[in-house]
Scaffold this motif. Structure first.
Motif: not given
Length: 556
Positions: A53, A49, A47, A190
């Protein structure tokens, strides 16, 4: 009320943090454990990120640095944002029409500026200074999610018409907008948390624009010297000019053409353009006195095989009799194949080829002797001889295809004036928008996913898994020799991703969500959300694209 605490496991330690703690704060604590700059984080197994976050539950954390592929991509993407922001700051927003980030060149990106700006060393120096100021101030890169309709209106106000056009075709309801101070933009992928992460770069004037030079992931704190690749640059620039001429420079423009134009004509024009280029290469060969060996090299999924067939047809038009030869037929027997550091067979290295036998056969053919050429049996891992002997006549040419064909060591036994070298690659000239590139490696990976599934029954998971190894082989065995080519050919077609979308999406959806390949599959699926798909009925049977989707007239 008791503050909720979350337990995290990172670097072999268990620590507790209050819920809502930014991952960036945790990353700062663990940065001393990492050699390179932390830029992203895995919260859980796969996952991924951004560091902006926040922590909300117990989890395992694995930080991603600029030495990782995903982290390096985030660095280069964020650096583009910093560059565009600095150009607008230095020139003034009202003076800039577009900053275009075109394609990879050296270890950076070739860019141009459109508007009332004099692009010279002085201007570029001010831009670099502004970039370093923003980095030194650690200006945050913030993200907010807005409704797609609001994003379209925002892009229109900012004069970002490529993005406005792009999001007219997005089916998602929300768009992520990034900002540095007052400057807002959209980026696909990202980003790093702040400009303070963006310390290493250089700017170099080149041709009509400039190059933003950045580190490689192998040496993420070192900006390499800029080395021009004039032949590669020429073919890339011509490809961009061709896309501009066709009014298909971005995905949004292609979508407009698909929904409002005549795609049959678009496809036929792109194919005719490539056929003309192939014909010009054949004419150049015919004008090269003494050329007998046509050497074709290029990275994976460039369309080398179909190109060699089409070139052979054009050579026949010019009065020659071409004979195709695949260097792969000169693989050493399997038990003699070198192995890589992981113990796997390394079919990409030059030592996997029986150079001595290859040179002996080529020299004999050039001398006018009959030679029985081998065929490599990939099932048994051995060569066999079933072909009839070959002998070169006055107008005969050998069209030799293989990844090492531009490596001087492979052909050092051949006379220089007998060689004509061709470099072929799928150099994607289409971009998502003016600031978001489509890397050529993505275009080739997508081609390979489709072809491997069709011809080898390979899953997308398997192809994605082996792609990094393929890329390492290209970096070592192909790219260092590309400038030695007599001509370069771009096999990419402006419309191809709209066709490939129909073939590759089912393969990507089949990737196991618990696998390490899922993140890459998810990225590519999101990428294809930008495209309006089209069928393959307009694609000619001799198209290079048929090598991947099937239905071609050549046996490839």
């Amino acid at each position: 009320m008791t503050e909720k605490m979350c337990r995290v496991a990172v670097c072999g330690e268990i620590r507790e943090y209050p819920a809502g703690t930014a991952y960036q704060k945790i990353a700062e604590e663990f940065q001393p454990f990492y050699k390179h700059q932390i830029v992203l984080v895995y919260a859980g197994r796969y996952h991924l990120q951004e560091l902006t976050k926040t922590l909300e539950e117990d989890c395992d954390l694995e930080f991603v640095t600029t030495a990782d592929t995903i982290g390096h991509n985030a660095y280069t993407r964020s650096m583009c944002f910093l560059l565009v922001k600095a150009v607008h700051d230095v020139a003034g927003h009202d003076k800039i029409e577009r900053v275009r980030i075109h394609f990879s060149l050296g270890k950076g990106y070739y860019c141009t500026v459109e508007g009332c700006v004099r692009l010279d060393e002085a201007f570029l120096s001010r831009v670099a200074k502004r970039m370093r100021e923003l980095s030194g101030q650690r200006i945050p890169i913030r993200k907010r999610s807005v409704h797609t309709d609001d994003a379209i209106a925002l892009f229109h106000r900012h004069g970002m018409y490529d993005k406005e056009r792009l999001f007219e075709y997005r089916r998602v309801s929300k768009v992520n907008i990034y900002s540095m101070n007052e400057f807002e933009d959209y980026y696909y992928g990202y980003m790093v948390p702040d400009a303070g992460c963006l310390k290493y770069f250089s700017l170099h004037l080149y041709d009509d624009g400039f190059v933003l030079q950045m580190p490689s992931k192998d040496r993420p704190e070192e900006v390499p010297e800029f080395k021009a690749s004039p032949k590669l640059f020429h073919v890339l620039k011509e490809s961009v000019k061709w896309g501009d001429c066709q009014d298909i420079d971005t995905v949004g423009a292609l979508n407009d053409m698909i929904t409002k134009g005549d795609m049959r004509e678009v496809v036929l024009v792109q194919e005719a353009h490539q056929e003309r280029q192939i014909g010009e290469i054949a004419k150049s060969i015919s004008e090269r006195e003494g050329a007998r060996f046509i050497l074709i090299a290029g990275p994976s999924s460039s369309g080398k095989t179909t190109f060699s067939h089409r070139l052979s047809i054009q050579l026949r038009v010019n009065g020659f009799k071409p004979h195709p030869i695949a260097v792969d037929n000169y693989f050493v027997d399997r038990e003699h194949t070198p192995r890589d550091k992981d113990g796997n067979y390394d079919f990409e290295c030059l030592e996997a080829i029986d150079i001595e036998k290859f040179s002996e056969d080529m020299e004999a053919l050039l001398a006018g002797r009959e030679v029985c050429l081998p065929v490599f049996d990939f099932k048994t891992g051995k060569r066999r001889y079933e072909n009839r002997p070959k002998k070169l006549g006055k107008n005969d040419l050998l069209v030799i295809e293989g990844i090492h064909c531009l490596n001087p060591k492979l052909t050092e036994a051949m006379k220089e004036d007998s060689k004509f070298r061709i470099y072929i690659s799928a150099l994607t000239q289409l971009n998502i928008d003016e600031h978001n590139r489509i890397p050529s490696t993505d275009g080739r990976l997508i081609r390979r996913l489709v072809r491997d599934a069709r011809t080898r029954g390979a899953s997308a998971m398997k192809t994605i898994n082996m792609w990094p190894s393929v890329r390492r082989g290209e970096e070592k065995n192909i790219f260092p020799y590309q400038e030695q080519a007599d001509v370069m050919f771009n096999s990419s077609l402006l419309y191809e991703l709209a066709v490939l979308k129909q073939y590759v999406e089912p393969l990507l959806f089949d990737v196991d969500k618990d696998s390490k390949e899922y993140l890459e599959a998810k990225r590519l699926l999101k990428f294809f959300d930008y495209f309006v798909g089209i069928g393959s009925e307009y694609v000619p049977t001799n198209s290079l694209l048929r090598e991947f989707i099937g239905g071609g007239c050549f046996q490839v």
